[in-house]
Write an enzyme that holds these catalytic residues in place. Sequence first.
Site, short mmCIF file in Angstrom:
data_model
loop_
_atom_site.label_atom_id
_atom_site.label_comp_id
_atom_site.label_asym_id
_atom_site.label_seq_id
_atom_site.Cartn_x
_atom_site.Cartn_y
_atom_site.Cartn_z
N LYS A 42 -9.41 -2.09 1.54
CA LYS A 42 -9.21 -1.11 2.36
C LYS A 42 -10.12 0.28 2.01
CE LYS A 42 -7.26 -3.68 4.78
NZ LYS A 42 -5.82 -4.01 5.31
N ASN A 58 -2.91 -14.60 11.89
CA ASN A 58 -2.49 -15.74 12.48
C ASN A 58 -3.12 -16.04 13.56
OD1 ASN A 58 0.40 -16.87 11.98
ND2 ASN A 58 0.18 -15.00 11.03
N TYR A 112 -1.29 -3.21 -6.84
CA TYR A 112 -1.15 -4.14 -5.74
C TYR A 112 -2.51 -3.87 -4.91
CZ TYR A 112 -0.11 -4.92 -0.65
OH TYR A 112 -0.43 -5.86 0.45
N GLY A 113 -2.45 -5.24 -4.16
CA GLY A 113 -4.06 -5.36 -3.66
C GLY A 113 -4.44 -4.45 -2.82
N GLY A 114 -3.87 -3.95 -1.75
CA GLY A 114 -4.37 -2.95 -1.08
C GLY A 114 -4.72 -1.55 -1.66
N ARG A 118 2.09 -11.92 -0.77
CA ARG A 118 0.68 -12.38 -0.28
C ARG A 118 0.03 -13.65 -0.82
NH1 ARG A 118 -1.77 -8.79 3.98
NH2 ARG A 118 -0.11 -7.28 4.08
N ASN A 154 -1.02 -18.50 22.02
CA ASN A 154 -1.97 -17.21 22.33
C ASN A 154 -3.21 -17.57 22.81
OD1 ASN A 154 0.16 -15.43 21.50
ND2 ASN A 154 -0.50 -15.42 19.51
N ASP A 165 -9.47 -9.64 8.57
CA ASP A 165 -8.78 -8.37 8.41
C ASP A 165 -9.97 -7.08 8.91
OD1 ASP A 165 -6.20 -6.93 7.57
OD2 ASP A 165 -7.53 -6.27 5.76
N HIS A 187 -10.66 -2.21 11.32
CA HIS A 187 -9.45 -3.24 10.95
C HIS A 187 -9.26 -4.34 11.91
CE1 HIS A 187 -4.93 -3.30 9.43
NE2 HIS A 187 -5.79 -4.17 8.68
N ARG A 222 3.05 -4.21 17.44
CA ARG A 222 4.38 -5.03 17.77
C ARG A 222 5.28 -4.03 18.58
NH1 ARG A 222 6.85 -8.31 13.75
NH2 ARG A 222 4.88 -8.88 12.62
N ARG A 279 0.91 -1.32 0.07
CA ARG A 279 -0.07 0.06 0.13
C ARG A 279 0.97 1.33 0.07
NH1 ARG A 279 -1.80 0.79 4.40
NH2 ARG A 279 -1.26 -0.95 5.33
N GLY A 288 0.07 -20.42 18.33
CA GLY A 288 -1.08 -21.11 18.86
C GLY A 288 -1.07 -21.02 20.42
N SER A 330 -1.36 -3.58 10.39
CA SER A 330 -1.09 -4.42 9.22
C SER A 330 0.45 -5.32 9.61
CB SER A 330 -0.65 -3.62 7.96
OG SER A 330 -1.83 -2.63 7.71
N ALA A 331 0.35 -6.62 9.21
CA ALA A 331 1.34 -7.38 9.52
C ALA A 331 1.61 -7.71 10.85
CB ALA A 331 2.46 -6.99 8.52
N CYS A 332 0.66 -7.60 11.71
CA CYS A 332 0.97 -7.63 13.24
C CYS A 332 0.16 -8.89 13.94
CB CYS A 332 0.70 -6.40 14.08
SG CYS A 332 1.80 -5.18 13.62
N1 LIG Z 1 6.44 -13.78 17.04
C1 LIG Z 1 5.08 -13.65 16.50
N2 LIG Z 1 5.06 -13.44 15.38
C2 LIG Z 1 3.78 -13.32 14.70
C3 LIG Z 1 2.82 -13.86 15.67
N3 LIG Z 1 1.56 -13.70 14.94
C4 LIG Z 1 2.03 -13.36 13.74
N4 LIG Z 1 3.15 -13.18 13.60
C5 LIG Z 1 3.94 -12.79 12.41
O1 LIG Z 1 3.66 -11.40 11.92
C6 LIG Z 1 3.41 -11.65 10.54
C7 LIG Z 1 2.06 -11.15 10.06
O2 LIG Z 1 1.11 -11.80 10.47
P1 LIG Z 1 -0.41 -11.80 10.07
O3 LIG Z 1 -1.00 -12.69 10.94
O4 LIG Z 1 -0.31 -12.06 8.62
O5 LIG Z 1 -0.70 -10.22 10.16
P2 LIG Z 1 -2.01 -9.24 9.70
O6 LIG Z 1 -2.29 -8.59 10.73
O7 LIG Z 1 -3.10 -10.14 9.42
O8 LIG Z 1 -1.50 -8.48 8.59
P3 LIG Z 1 -2.21 -7.86 7.26
O9 LIG Z 1 -2.83 -8.74 6.49
O10 LIG Z 1 -1.36 -6.93 6.55
O11 LIG Z 1 -3.60 -6.88 8.09
C8 LIG Z 1 3.58 -12.94 10.04
O12 LIG Z 1 4.99 -12.88 9.56
C9 LIG Z 1 3.59 -13.79 11.20
O13 LIG Z 1 4.62 -15.02 11.17
C10 LIG Z 1 2.94 -14.14 17.10
O14 LIG Z 1 2.01 -14.63 18.00
N5 LIG Z 1 4.14 -14.20 17.45
O1 LIG Z 2 -4.48 -3.78 2.20
C1 LIG Z 2 -3.52 -4.63 2.22
O2 LIG Z 2 -2.76 -4.21 1.32
C2 LIG Z 2 -3.15 -5.53 2.92
C3 LIG Z 2 -3.48 -5.63 4.22
O3 LIG Z 2 -4.40 -6.32 4.71
C4 LIG Z 2 -3.00 -4.43 5.15
O4 LIG Z 2 -2.12 -3.65 4.76
O5 LIG Z 2 -3.48 -4.27 6.25
MN LIG Z 3 -4.79 -5.65 7.00
#
Ligand SMILES: Nc1nc2c(ncn2[C@@H]2O[C@H](COP(=O)(O)OP(=O)(O)OP(=O)(O)O)[C@@H](O)[C@H]2O)c(=O)[nH]1
Ligand SMILES: O=C([O-])CC(=O)C(=O)O
Ligand SMILES: [Mn+2]
Length: 685
Positions: free
Chosen positions: A292, A340, A283-285, A456, A587, A359, A312, A487, A143, A585, A334-336
Amino acid sequence: MWHSTSFFAGKGRSPLLDSPKIFRSPFLVSQARMLGAISKPLARQTLFSSHSSPLSASATIQQAQSEEPPLMDTPTNHAKLVDWVRAQQALLEPDNVHWCDGSQGEYDGLVADMVERGVMLPLDSNLRPGSFLTRTDPADVARSESSTFICSRDQIDAGPTNNWVDPKEMRTELVKSFRGAMRGRTMYVIPFSMGPIGSPLARIGVQVTDSPFVVVNMRIMTRIGQSVLDALGNDKKFVPCVHSVGKPLESGDKDALWPCNIPQRKVVHFPESREIWSFGSGYGGNSLLGKKCFALRIASVMARDEGSLAEHMLILGLTAPSGKKSYIAAAFPSACGKTNLAMMQATLPGWKVQVIGDDIAWLRFNPQDSRLYAINPEAGFFGVAPGTSAKTNPNAMETIRKNTLFTNVALTDKGDIWWEGMTKARPEGKVVNWKGEIWDASMGDQCTPLAHPNSRFTTPVDQCPAKDPAWDDPNGVPISAIIFGGRRETTVPLVFQAKDWNHGVLIGASVASEKTAAAEGNDLGQLRFDPFAMLPFVGYNMGDYFNHWLSMPNRVKDPSKLPKIFHVNWFRKDANGSFMWPGFGDNSRVLKWMIDRLDHPEDQSLYTSTPIGYVPKIGSLDLRGIEKNVQGGVMEKLLEVNAQSYLSEVNKARDYFKRFGDRFPAKLTKELDDLENRLRNSQGI
Ligand SMILES: Nc1nc2c(ncn2[C@@H]2O[C@H](COP(=O)(O)OP(=O)(O)OP(=O)(O)O)[C@@H](O)[C@H]2O)c(=O)[nH]1
Ligand SMILES: O=C([O-])CC(=O)C(=O)O
Ligand SMILES: [Mn+2]
């Protein structure tokens, strides 16, 4: 059969192409029919001059009068929609127009065409059936927040956290960019529903795009096609979305594998007229406009006006050993860790997590029972690939076994995909990295990372073995707890609970996180405030958004039914830079503690009351099976509240909140003052 050499040439011949099915694709037939139906009666010049500007025409879309009767052959009698599509055709000047019916045949036809052109590489049909890899332009991988705009009439309504340009100026600029942008290409018209079709919580959009890649991704991520047009009827409202990769083709031009126009890229929202215009990125976002752009930026504005929420957030169903089921929503940047957590395989015996969404959540109160009900407006997962493995997220690995579109991951010589963290060791043999460079073990660390950090997968929710039976329930599910998180290497404990709703809103407003690769920039790892994990996604003034959250207790008869608010941090690090909490897991142990708190609010053995909220007593977390990982003071550290560090957090937050000026709610200032006093008192200062 699989021939590895064909991959390295970048033009794998699709097993699909060998199937006669493609040549009889209903898509081609329907395309021909539609083209005839749409383009013949439309003389570009006449149409164009019939509206002073198609942009202003669409701005007043709700009032627009159709100047010609709807064409009999369009798949809809929705006059305003037909009118709007014609206006886009006049502006964008595509060679063809195709109304997407959402069928499998249409999808297969588009994929086959992209495979033939080398845009999508088919993966091995045994290892990864129905799945494809696409490599984007290396400059179009995330994004782009700097080119995302909220063009409200008044700048103050976009707020200090959004880029703003005067809407009139922006419209002039958009006409310049979009005029003729689809020359040499097909304009696809994608009617899509965010939320189960016909759900009282669902909303409809229509996206035009010149990217077939966007069409196939939208078909996985949302519900598209004829059934959506049927739900739209003759006059229901829709959100108009215009997307172009921004690379018109003149005759004789050879198309790029990933056409885009980075210098002119912009993702533009008009919150008052509820329109989206995205130019220059695939790109997706930036390009799947249901996600989004609509489901968060525009929908947050709608939610403000309607008294609901567009967030979100993941949504998960948690079943306790007793069989009791609770639903939890969680907002992390995002990516936190949303995907998972939502798909987690609980390591705690007897506990089960199922996924509703990973999401985005749309939430609305039910006046009957005062509870907040949530739906996932999406139908697919657009998940971060790196770090996903059979160990961390087996449910995701199972979901992406077939019918999945991969972007910017690495390709093995077996015709399968790979990314950092999928397996400990890199694959044997030759690997093509996300840029198309060939790597093998003799090259050591060259060509790394092999997969882009924001690579992705696009995959249907329906394929997820952990999908909740209610994942597409049109009425949504009642939410018992809301979790915020980010994070944070230091300071923030594993979990704590807000004292009450307003304190919870302060916790949401104070979310801060170390920057990830999900958005562009050179500031990876730097701490930034990301209130409610919505910093890049709120479509209006964030100060007003805080107020909207504070207003929730006034919107229900029985505010005691409001979800309880928690904060988590899976990312605390030790002196060696290693994560202290096993995460994933495990968590589930934190989720169990939350449920215990909800079920036994008076049980003092569960928590310590600290200045920042309720923190678990060490013995109240079920750590059976992971005692070894967290021995030697690790748990003490993970649950520690250091008043000094938190006082410095308060200072930073106070400073950050200044930018909202008088739109910042007095109630939150009071919450912050109270927090500061509690911290000072605990220190005897
Ligand atoms: N250390 C650790 N890393 C984690 C954990 N959960 C997720 N991650 C890492 O964080 C990164 C992003 O995790 P996602 O679950 O894809 O994040 P998201 O919030 O869905 O991201 P968006 O799709 O961007 O919104 C990955 O590389 C995971 O492996 C956790 O409990 N501990
Ligand atoms: O929107 C995107 O590109 C992917 C996503 O879920 C984020 O960044 O939170
Ligand atoms: Mn997201």
